[in-house]
Every structure is written in C-alpha cells, then in structure tokens.
Design a protein around this motif. Structure first.
Motif, PDB file in Angstrom:
ATOM      1  N   THR A 127      36.956  12.919   6.572  1.00 23.39           N
ATOM      2  CA  THR A 127      36.361  12.359   5.359  1.00 23.39           C
ATOM      3  C   THR A 127      35.712  13.459   4.531  1.00 23.39           C
ATOM      4  O   THR A 127      35.784  13.461   3.299  1.00 23.39           O
ATOM      5  N   GLU A 128      35.087  14.401   5.211  1.00 24.24           N
ATOM      6  CA  GLU A 128      34.460  15.525   4.517  1.00 24.24           C
ATOM      7  C   GLU A 128      35.507  16.396   3.825  1.00 24.24           C
ATOM      8  O   GLU A 128      35.291  16.872   2.707  1.00 24.24           O
ATOM      9  N   LYS A 171      38.354  15.384   2.633  1.00 24.20           N
ATOM     10  CA  LYS A 171      38.815  14.641   1.459  1.00 24.20           C
ATOM     11  C   LYS A 171      37.806  14.759   0.315  1.00 24.20           C
ATOM     12  O   LYS A 171      38.172  14.950  -0.852  1.00 24.20           O
ATOM     13  N   ARG A 172      36.519  14.660   0.653  1.00 25.24           N
ATOM     14  CA  ARG A 172      35.482  14.772  -0.360  1.00 25.24           C
ATOM     15  C   ARG A 172      35.462  16.182  -0.953  1.00 25.24           C
ATOM     16  O   ARG A 172      35.204  16.361  -2.140  1.00 25.24           O
ATOM     17  N   GLU A 173      35.765  17.172  -0.111  1.00 22.76           N
ATOM     18  CA  GLU A 173      35.736  18.562  -0.571  1.00 22.76           C
ATOM     19  C   GLU A 173      36.785  18.833  -1.649  1.00 22.76           C
ATOM     20  O   GLU A 173      36.526  19.521  -2.629  1.00 22.76           O
ATOM     21  N   GLY A 190      38.303  16.453  -3.455  1.00 23.40           N
ATOM     22  CA  GLY A 190      38.330  15.431  -4.487  1.00 23.40           C
ATOM     23  C   GLY A 190      39.705  14.822  -4.615  1.00 23.40           C
ATOM     24  O   GLY A 190      40.196  14.502  -5.704  1.00 23.40           O
ATOM     25  N   THR A 194      27.240  14.829   7.848  1.00 23.63           N
ATOM     26  CA  THR A 194      28.363  15.351   7.065  1.00 23.63           C
ATOM     27  C   THR A 194      27.904  16.360   6.042  1.00 23.63           C
ATOM     28  O   THR A 194      28.582  16.606   5.053  1.00 23.63           O
ATOM     29  N   ARG A 245      27.249  19.802   4.215  1.00 27.77           N
ATOM     30  CA  ARG A 245      28.227  20.876   4.075  1.00 27.77           C
ATOM     31  C   ARG A 245      27.933  22.028   5.008  1.00 27.77           C
ATOM     32  O   ARG A 245      28.821  22.798   5.348  1.00 27.77           O
TER      33      ARG A 245
END
Length: 565
Positions: free
Chosen positions: A486-487, A489-491, A493, A518, A520
């Motif tokens: 998930t991290e 994917k967030r990184e 965008g 989570t 950074r």
C-alpha cells in the motif's frame, strides 16, 4: 630486621629515577627512562610483596591477614609480562583477521553478483515512478516514457528470479547463500538481521509488483506472473528465516569474537565483567548470562593462589593475562529456584571441601527437584576467591521459599555457597546458575509461543522462533508486507490496483493483528539518482554491524547503499 631494611633501601633506589625526571617539560628520552624505571620499580615491588606475603603467613595472629592484604594489592595492580602482552596482541590480531576474511567474502559477492538484482530492482522502481507520474502528460511524452521504461526493464525483468537464486542457494552449489553470508557479516546480531532480511523481502515484493505492472502496461495476462512471483517470494522468505535460525543455533564463534574484542588487559576485572554482560544482554537477548573475568592461569601473573578459578558449563575466552568465562541459558520463568537451593544444601557440600570437588559432587548428588536429578537443574558452576568476585549477572540469589506471585518471576536465580580456604587469602566460594522451569522440566518452548498463521520451530534447545507464511513477517508473524505494498502504491500515486492476495485476506479476517506504521521513515525511499546514467548498476555495500562511535543507523537504506559507480 637488617635484611628488611636492605630490601626497602633497594626498592627506594630502583624507584628513584621515577621521581627525578623534570616534571615541567621532560624530553622524550627522559619520558622513556621514567617509564622503564616505573616498570622496574613495579616489578621489584611485586617481588618484594611475594617475599613478604610468604614470610608473613607464619606470623601468629595477624600474619594471615597481612599476607592476604598484600596479595589483594598485587591482584589490583598486576605487572603485565611481555610474553602475556604479545599473546594478547596475537589473539586480537587473529580475531581481526577472521573478521577481515568474513568481510572480504561479503564484499566480493556484494560488489559483484548480489548487487546486480538489487540495483536493477531499485533503479527500475525509479523509472517506473517517473513513468506513472508522466502518464498525465501529452501522448507524445507518455509514449517516450513508456519506451524508456520498456527498453530498460526488458533487460532486467528476471531480477527477482536472480535474487531468489542467491537467497535459496544450497551448500552444495558454487553460489554463496546470500542470507547466510549476510548474517555472518552482521555477526549474528539478531536486531540487524531482522532489519536487513526485511529489506530483502520488501525488495522481492517490489520486484514482483514491477513485473506485474510491466505485463499490464504491455497488455499481457498477469495471472501466471502473480502466481509465480508469490511462489518465489515465499521460498525466498523461508530461506531467509532458515538463515536466521542457523545463526541462532551456531552463535558460539561470534560470541567468542565479540568477547575478545571487549577484553582490555589494563581494566579492572569487575569492569570487564560489567562491560561484557551489558554487551551480551543487548546483542544476544534471548539468554540470561553469568560472566566471570579472572587472571589467566598460564600467564606469568602472581600470586598463583588468586588464579584458581574452576568453571564448568562456561564458554572460556582467553586474551593475554585475562580470561573471561560466560555461561548462557534460555530465558524463562523461575519458580523452582528455592527447591534447587534446598537440594544443593542437602548434598553434603562441606565448607572444608576442595572447591574443585564441588561440581563433581553436584553431579553425583542423588537429590531431586520435581522428579529431576539435581544435575539437570543448573547450567554452570564457578568457584572463586572472595565473595564480591562472583562475577556479573542479571540473576539474583535463590529465595528460601517458592514465590507465591500470580505472575511467575522472569528473573534468573543463582546459588552462592562456600568451599575450601586458601592460606593467606581466606574463604573461597562457588556460584551455581539455576535453569528456568521450562528447561528443568523439558517443556517445548513452542507450547507457549503463538505464531499466528505461521509455524513455531526450535532451532536450538529451548529457543522458539516463528516461520511466517508469506507475506506475513515479524517476531510473531503479526505484520504483513501488504501494508508495504500500500505504501508503494501511495509513493508512486499510481492508478493501478495492487494484485489481490486471497491467502492474506483470509488470514487477516481470522487474525486481526496490529499493522506496522506506514511512515516513510520505515520504508526505502526513492534516491535522487541520475536516470540517464549510462552505467546504472550500483554497488551494494553494507555497513559493519559494530556500533562505531555509538551511532545506530536509522533505516534500511543506511545499510544497503546503492551508489552509482
């Protein structure tokens, strides 16, 4: 009396050069002369002390006490023999040579074969981020970014397979096992092994994600890739777990190397004991410890009566004039110490018995504790001179009665008794390190270890470890790499959905476990790297696990440093 006066006169005359040097601004030659004179004076004083100690033992009443006082002073201020000093330096040099060999093996592979899949995945990730963030641009630029990513990634899409081969290498192959080599390089420091192995698992997860996104961007079916990626990631995670277990079960050589580097011939023995105990308690925190430091028996130190230490069940490490003996036992609960104490006191260990007879008598004793022979209830025995020299430990003396606490005590116990007597020195003592309840009764540690959906294993006696089912990890398999996904994917965008993992979804529904942070700082972040570098392959480097200047590292990237050549 005349001979005593002559002895004092000789001692004063040999020490005269020590006090005759100019204190204000002595030359290097004067300093060297002063040092030699001080050593001579000290050695002569030791010789005089031995003569006085021997003569005073025959004096009625106060003779024994005076002799003991002189011996105590000699122990506090020993004269280092040149042969002992050379021996100490040679032993330390051998340890450093062994460490250098381990480091050389690591650097050979890390700078060559190992760094290739690692740097390929990390650099591909940076290119993929650039691609995802450029998808909203003009169609011409979008196609340019796609072509750039496809051109690079087509040459390294097998990086996860290559990393998997290194992590699962067998002893019979010509390839060094990455997990074993890395664990050895880290000196079997479990905290650092956990962090490094997590990085490798995360790297495999990231590589699989890149493979799936690569297939999606090409319009290919990703189902087969998902299954294959999950299988090799699972096998790699299991191989790393096995490497960790091997380190735990074969850590004696690492313990010895650590202790030799901690020994300082010039330090007081009690300070060495405290220093070693603090280090072992932090690094090897699965165990309780008993540490004893004393003068090496075959060294040229005097008096010999102060070197009569008997140790059983210890790891002995000698360096020059100092021997450090350490005993370890797995942690557990301690409610049987009072019963063990009573059994020891029932074994007819008389105070006048020779201290060397203590351990054999304990072995032969027919007393039992909860159906177990006394010899099965303790880990180690140490006999020593003077009660305040029993060594350093986090244990306390065994109580007279079993505790009636609701919660069983976790603090280990020892028994301290008397044995024999040394002329001019006084009473001698022995200390026994008592085992935990689980070790005495032979309880499998896995019966008290909850590994969630993972499996509990016992790599060495009475030590439990969890083998987690991929993609779960953690001491009790309480975390999951899906959070890391998930991290990722967030990184980037990304508008792409992460591939579902039905096994993990089911497990998470059955066992709601707290998820890791989570933030950074807990995950590798993209490095400012020149993506147009014609030679993008970096060199994998790892910092030594020794805490240089007391500094600890803050994230995985501090250890695995990808630098463009």
């Amino acid at each position: 009396m005349a001979s005593l006066r002559l002895l004092i006169l000789l001692l004063a005359s040999c020490c005269l050069p020590v006090f005759s040097v100019n204190d204000n601004n002595p030359t290097s030659e004067e300093q060297e002369k002063q040092k030699k004179a001080a050593d001579t004076c000290k050695a002569f004083g030791q010789a005089c002390g031995r003569c006085l100690s021997t003569g005073l033992t025959s004096v009625p009443f106060a003779g024994g006490a005076l002799s003991g006082g002189i011996n105590a002073i000699q122990e506090a201020y020993p004269v280092k023999d040149k042969v002992d000093g050379v021996s100490s330096d040679v032993q330390l040099a051998n340890v450093k040579l062994d460490t250098l060999k381990i480091g050389t093996r690591w650097e050979t592979w890390a700078a060559g074969a190992y760094q290739k899949p690692v740097s390929n995945i990390e650099i591909s990730w940076l290119k993929y981020i650039e691609l995802e963030r450029g998808l909203k641009t003009s169609s011409t630029e979008k196609e340019s970014l796609k072509n750039k990513f496809f051109t690079y990634y087509s040459q390294c899409e097998d990086s996860t397979l290559l990393l998997h081969r290194f992590l699962t290498a067998k002893p019979t192959s010509i390839t060094e096992n990455l997990g074993d080599l890395l664990a050895n390089k880290l000196g079997c420091d479990e905290k650092e092994i956990t962090e490094h192995f997590l990085y490798l698992n995360q790297l495999m997860f990231k590589g699989n994600y890149l493979n799936e996104m690569y297939d999606k961007l090409k319009g290919a079916n990703t189902d087969a890739r998902v299954v294959s990626g999950r299988n090799i990631a699972s096998q790699s995670a299991l191989a790393l777990a096995k490497s960790h277990q091997r380190c735990v079960s074969h850590n004696a050589a690492h313990i010895e190397r650590d202790i030799i580097e901690l020994i300082d011939d010039d330090n007081v023995r009690s300070e060495i004991e405290k220093k070693v105990l603090a280090f072992l308690t932090e690094k090897y925190n699965r165990y309780d410890w008993l540490v004893a430091a004393f003068t090496t028996f075959f060294s040229k130190q005097r008096p010999k009566s102060l070197k009569k230490h008997v140790v059983r069940g210890f790891i002995k490490v000698e360096r020059g004039i100092v021997t450090v003996a350490v005993a370890k036992q797995p942690k557990g609960t301690h409610t049987m110490a009072a019963a063990v104490k009573k059994a020891i006191e029932s074994c007819s260990l008389r105070e006048k018995s020779f201290c060397s007879d203590v351990e054999p008598k304990l072995m032969e004793c027919q007393e039992s504790v909860h159906g177990k022979r006394l010899s099965e209830t303790y880990t180690a025995v140490h006999t020593f001179v003077k009660k305040n020299r029993q060594g350093a430990t986090n244990a306390k003396e065994a109580p007279k009665e079993e505790p009636d606490n609701v919660e069983p005590p976790q603090t280990p116990n020892v028994y301290v008794g008397k044995c024999g007597k040394v002329e001019g020195i006084g009473r001698r003592y022995f200390i026994v390190l008592i085992k935990s309840d689980e070790e005495i009764m032979g309880v499998n540690p896995c019966t008290k270890t909850n590994c969630g959906s993972g499996k509990c294993v016992e790599p060495t006696k009475f030590i439990a470890m969890c083998e987690c089912k991929y993609p779960q990890y953690g001491e009790r398999c309480e975390k999951t790499l899906e959070t890391y996904g998930t991290e990722l994917k967030r990184e980037v965008g990304s508008s792409q959905e992460l591939p579902p993992n039905p096994d993990v979804s089911r497990s998470n529904n059955q066992n709601k476990q707290p998820q890791p942070s989570t933030s950074r700082s807990n995950h590798p972040q993209p490095r400012e790297t020149n993506l147009n570098n014609p030679n993008p392959h970096g060199t994998l480097k790892i910092a030594d696990n020794r805490r240089k200047h007391g500094r600890r590292f803050s994230s995985q990237r501090d250890w695995f440093d990808l630098r463009a050549e």
